[in-house]
Design an enzyme around this catalytic site. Structure first.
Site, short mmCIF file in Angstrom:
data_model
loop_
_atom_site.label_atom_id
_atom_site.label_comp_id
_atom_site.label_asym_id
_atom_site.label_seq_id
_atom_site.Cartn_x
_atom_site.Cartn_y
_atom_site.Cartn_z
N GLY A 13 9.81 -12.25 7.85
CA GLY A 13 8.91 -11.32 7.16
C GLY A 13 8.96 -11.51 5.65
O GLY A 13 9.64 -12.41 5.14
N ILE A 15 10.15 -9.57 2.97
CA ILE A 15 11.43 -9.37 2.29
C ILE A 15 12.50 -10.26 2.94
O ILE A 15 13.33 -10.87 2.26
CB ILE A 15 11.83 -7.88 2.32
CG1 ILE A 15 10.84 -7.07 1.48
CG2 ILE A 15 13.26 -7.68 1.82
CD1 ILE A 15 11.03 -5.56 1.54
N ASP A 95 2.33 4.87 10.82
CA ASP A 95 2.10 6.10 10.06
C ASP A 95 1.08 7.02 10.74
O ASP A 95 0.03 6.56 11.19
CB ASP A 95 1.59 5.76 8.66
CG ASP A 95 2.60 4.97 7.82
OD1 ASP A 95 3.72 4.73 8.31
OD2 ASP A 95 2.25 4.62 6.68
N TYR A 154 9.27 7.19 10.09
CA TYR A 154 9.87 6.17 9.22
C TYR A 154 10.91 6.79 8.28
O TYR A 154 12.02 6.25 8.10
CB TYR A 154 8.75 5.50 8.43
CG TYR A 154 9.13 4.31 7.59
CD1 TYR A 154 9.27 3.04 8.18
CD2 TYR A 154 9.28 4.41 6.21
CE1 TYR A 154 9.58 1.93 7.40
CE2 TYR A 154 9.59 3.30 5.43
CZ TYR A 154 9.73 2.07 6.03
OH TYR A 154 10.03 0.96 5.25
N GLY A 185 11.66 0.39 -3.17
CA GLY A 185 10.41 1.15 -3.31
C GLY A 185 9.30 0.31 -2.69
O GLY A 185 9.52 -0.39 -1.70
N TYR A 186 8.14 0.33 -3.29
CA TYR A 186 7.01 -0.42 -2.72
C TYR A 186 7.09 -1.89 -3.14
O TYR A 186 7.08 -2.21 -4.32
CB TYR A 186 5.69 0.22 -3.15
CG TYR A 186 5.49 1.52 -2.41
CD1 TYR A 186 4.84 1.55 -1.17
CD2 TYR A 186 6.00 2.72 -2.90
CE1 TYR A 186 4.69 2.73 -0.46
CE2 TYR A 186 5.86 3.91 -2.20
CZ TYR A 186 5.20 3.91 -0.98
OH TYR A 186 5.06 5.07 -0.28
P1 NAD Z 1 7.35 -7.47 7.22
O1 NAD Z 1 6.41 -6.83 8.20
O2 NAD Z 1 6.87 -8.59 6.38
O3 NAD Z 1 8.69 -7.94 7.97
C1 NAD Z 1 9.28 -7.20 9.00
C2 NAD Z 1 9.77 -8.18 10.03
O4 NAD Z 1 10.43 -7.46 11.09
C3 NAD Z 1 8.64 -8.98 10.69
O5 NAD Z 1 8.97 -10.35 10.66
C4 NAD Z 1 8.64 -8.46 12.12
O6 NAD Z 1 8.26 -9.43 13.06
C5 NAD Z 1 10.08 -8.05 12.31
N1 NAD Z 1 10.22 -7.13 13.43
C6 NAD Z 1 9.49 -6.02 13.67
N2 NAD Z 1 9.88 -5.46 14.84
C7 NAD Z 1 10.89 -6.23 15.32
C8 NAD Z 1 11.69 -6.17 16.50
N3 NAD Z 1 11.56 -5.18 17.40
N4 NAD Z 1 12.61 -7.15 16.70
C9 NAD Z 1 12.77 -8.14 15.79
N5 NAD Z 1 12.04 -8.25 14.66
C10 NAD Z 1 11.11 -7.30 14.44
O7 NAD Z 1 7.86 -6.26 6.33
P2 NAD Z 1 8.75 -6.26 5.00
O8 NAD Z 1 7.95 -5.55 3.98
O9 NAD Z 1 9.31 -7.59 4.71
O10 NAD Z 1 9.91 -5.25 5.46
C11 NAD Z 1 11.24 -5.64 5.68
C12 NAD Z 1 12.12 -4.39 5.67
O11 NAD Z 1 12.04 -3.75 4.40
C13 NAD Z 1 11.72 -3.34 6.71
O12 NAD Z 1 12.87 -2.75 7.28
C14 NAD Z 1 10.95 -2.32 5.88
O13 NAD Z 1 10.96 -1.06 6.48
C15 NAD Z 1 11.72 -2.39 4.58
N6 NAD Z 1 10.98 -1.92 3.41
C16 NAD Z 1 9.82 -2.50 3.03
C17 NAD Z 1 9.17 -2.02 1.90
C18 NAD Z 1 7.87 -2.60 1.42
O14 NAD Z 1 7.27 -2.00 0.51
N7 NAD Z 1 7.41 -3.73 1.90
C19 NAD Z 1 9.70 -0.95 1.19
C20 NAD Z 1 10.91 -0.40 1.60
C21 NAD Z 1 11.54 -0.89 2.71
#
Ligand code: NAD
Length: 248
Positions: A13, A15, A95, A154, A185-186
């Site tokens: 993903g 991050i 959401d 969430y 954050g975002y």
């Molecule tokens: P993203 O959607 O790019 O990555 C999330 C990854 O998790 C994806 O590759 C997805 O396939 C994987 N995933 C989802 N369900 C799964 C499962 N059941 N088993 C295995 N893998 C699974 O999102 P991101 O923005 O990179 O988010 C990464 C983390 O950071 C998450 O935990 C998210 O909640 C957190 N986060 C993101 C933000 C943001 O603004 N993007 C902010 C705060 C926290």
């Protein structure tokens, strides 16, 4: 010393990918966990990373399932070796305002964002304590700290993540294993690109830095927490949100 091995769930993903790159740069052998249905995406990601000089391994596992997480870890141990660093980064959003939220939306988010911490960490923690060294970083969110309209599921899961961090940190502290939370954050990834343009603009207007964060800014902080010299940091939450939410 043998090369230390890091598993990043949600590793392909937005991050997660940045965390993989950062940990590799710090000398870890990196395995990116991916959701089983995303095998093609994961293979394409691996190939693209290889072309950029990052020889990452990939491993399939559904972190919302204990059995699947167990199979994933066994597969990694057999092919790559024991896991020294675990970054619990997989996560989803579903959401809905609370009054419209269906049980499936509640359960999916709790299972993926909170049950996953038990499902995956449980598989690796004994190895870390036996070897006397380990780093666990749980990716939470500013919305776990302050709550967010439309995200009871969430916000509950992400707040729960830090409770998990603080409790486990106490249990493994004497064994050289640290457990910390990073609350972004975002951040500009697919997760936030899915938001309507006007919602994104409203959010940015509330951020003192007037921008979203970048995945590699999160990755930098995760890398610091995985360093040998971060050995005295445990049970902590590090927020990284451009000033959107400040606490002490
Ligand atoms: P993203 O959607 O790019 O990555 C999330 C990854 O998790 C994806 O590759 C997805 O396939 C994987 N995933 C989802 N369900 C799964 C499962 N059941 N088993 C295995 N893998 C699974 O999102 P991101 O923005 O990179 O988010 C990464 C983390 O950071 C998450 O935990 C998210 O909640 C957190 N986060 C993101 C933000 C943001 O603004 N993007 C902010 C705060 C926290």
């Amino acid at each position: 010393m043998a090369e230390r091995i890091a598993l990043v769930t949600g590793g392909i993903g937005g991050i997660g990918s940045a965390i993989c790159v950062e940990l590799a740069a710090k000398g870890f052998k990196v395995v990116a966990g991916y959701y089983p249905a995303e095998k093609d995406d994961a293979e394409a990601w691996q190939e693209k990373q290889r072309a950029e000089g990052n020889a990452f391994e990939i491993a399939s596992g559904d972190v919302s399932s204990f059995e699947s997480s167990s199979d994933m870890v066994k597969d990694i141990e057999a092919r790559v070796g024991p896991i020294d660093v675990l970054i619990n980064c997989a996560g989803i959003t579903r959401d809905k305002t609370f009054r419209k939220m269906e049980p499936d939306q509640w359960k999916a988010v709790i299972a993926t964002n909170l049950d996953s911490l038990f499902n995956v960490t449980r598989q690796v923690v004994d190895g870390m304590t036996e070897r006397g060294w380990g780093r666990i970083v749980n990716i939470s969110s500013v919305n776990g700290q302050r709550g967010q309209f439309g995200q009871t599921n969430y916000s509950a899961a992400k707040a729960g993540a830090h409770g998990f961090t603080m409790a486990l940190a106490q249990e493994v502290a004497r064994k050289g294993v640290t457990v910390n939370t990073v609350s972004p954050g975002y951040i500009a990834t697919e997760m936030t690109k899915a938001m309507a343009e006007e919602v994104r603009e409203q959010i940015i207007a509330q951020v003192p830095m007037s921008r979203m964060g970048e995945p590699d800014e999160v990755a930098y902080l995760v890398g610091v927490l995985c360093d040998d010299r971060a050995a005295y940091i445990t049970g902590a939450n590090y927020e990284l949100n451009g000033g959107l939410f400040m606490s002490f």
